[in-house]
Design an enzyme around this catalytic site. Sequence first.
Site, PDB file in Angstrom:
ATOM      1  N   HIS A   1      -2.635   1.284   6.881  1.00  0.00           N
ATOM      2  CA  HIS A   1      -2.977   1.218   5.461  1.00  0.00           C
ATOM      3  C   HIS A   1      -3.111   2.626   4.900  1.00  0.00           C
ATOM      4  CE1 HIS A   1      -4.272  -0.919   1.888  1.00  0.00           C
ATOM      5  NE2 HIS A   1      -5.270  -0.050   1.737  1.00  0.00           N
TER       6      HIS A   1
ATOM      7  N   CYS B   1       0.810  -1.219   0.000  1.00  0.00           N
ATOM      8  CA  CYS B   1       0.000   0.000   0.000  1.00  0.00           C
ATOM      9  C   CYS B   1       0.845   1.272   0.000  1.00  0.00           C
ATOM     10  CB  CYS B   1      -0.980  -0.004   1.166  1.00  0.00           C
ATOM     11  SG  CYS B   1      -0.233   0.083   2.813  1.00  0.00           S
TER      12      CYS B   1
ATOM     13  N   HIS C   1      -5.700   1.991  -4.390  1.00  0.00           N
ATOM     14  CA  HIS C   1      -4.834   1.443  -3.345  1.00  0.00           C
ATOM     15  C   HIS C   1      -4.442   0.008  -3.659  1.00  0.00           C
ATOM     16  CE1 HIS C   1      -7.893  -0.933  -0.705  1.00  0.00           C
ATOM     17  NE2 HIS C   1      -8.372  -0.826  -1.915  1.00  0.00           N
TER      18      HIS C   1
END
Length: 360
Positions: free
Chosen positions: A322, A274, A334
């Site tokens: 994240h 990520c 993402h």
Amino acid sequence: MTCRRTSTIAAVALVCALGLLSAPGGAVAAPASGPLAAAPARPDEPEPEGRSLQEVREELDDLYHDAAVATDAYNAAEEKAKKQSDQIVELANKIQDLQAKRDRLKDQAGAAARAQYRSGGVPPQAQLVLSDDPEEFLDGAQRVRQGQHATTKMLAELATTEEDLQLYAKDAGDYWIELDRHTKDQAKRKKKIEAKIKAAEKLEKKLAKEERERLLQMERDAQAQAQTAWLDTGILKEINGKASAQGKKAIAFASKQIGKPYVWGAEGPGSYDCSGLTLRAWEAAGRSIPRTSQEQWKQLPRIKVNEMRPGDLIIYHADASHVGIYVGNGAIVHAPRPGRNVTVAGAGSMPILGVVRPDK
């Protein structure tokens, strides 16, 4: 080609935000046809080991979350290791320069000693006293003073150089010890990450194909419900920011990575985790940002959610484990987790911790 790609992403984002994901109420219904419709999610149906599919999903979420946290720690440690390696190289170069300087000073000291030996060991002062030429005496006296000053300075410089060499050698040794310990710690971190991912994959493999399909649908439903709840707050009416020139470049880069697999610790070009994706996206826009989502949250300027604009980074979960890049219309691009590809998702499909802006 870029314009067509950007238009496609914008269209997908708009559909995610205002179409399926913006339906009023709670859960979003599964499609009326297709493999997922044939196997609707049933959280109360037990899995072969006697657990419900919902319990399995929660365990998988925990495993992948733990893997994400461990990955962030691993990536942060990798950055530290790079700095340590750079410091070792810098010290090695300094040591090499100092060794050359020390050798040169020793040669000069040796030359002075040999000159005195050739003069029969008679000190310059004594040679001047024995001179019958007053002018030669005065000129010689000046040269002696200059020589003495130069010799004293040279010897002091040689002593300082030796001290610096010892100090740098000690620092380099300390860095090597720390780097070696760090390398061993990284090996442990790697095993921890791989163990979490392997456990999750093993758990998924125990499920029948139909159960895995229902599990995927449950995941999508949960994300859709979260996105719907977020949109129902009216947040999109407040978000009116326009992307900066750099933000547009970051979005364009991230959008081109859609479909590439998530791989923990990866920074491209074939795969990403990520924060590896957001790092490279903003690097393509000409901006250097921290490697991990946690450091991005700590170091980059924070923005209120209702003031964010496309290109900003949305940080998720209470532990900042994240991150995704906001592309507008209530959507992000993402890299989700192992087993998934870089994709477009609802910006509110996960718990938002906050927003940061790399180019503020």
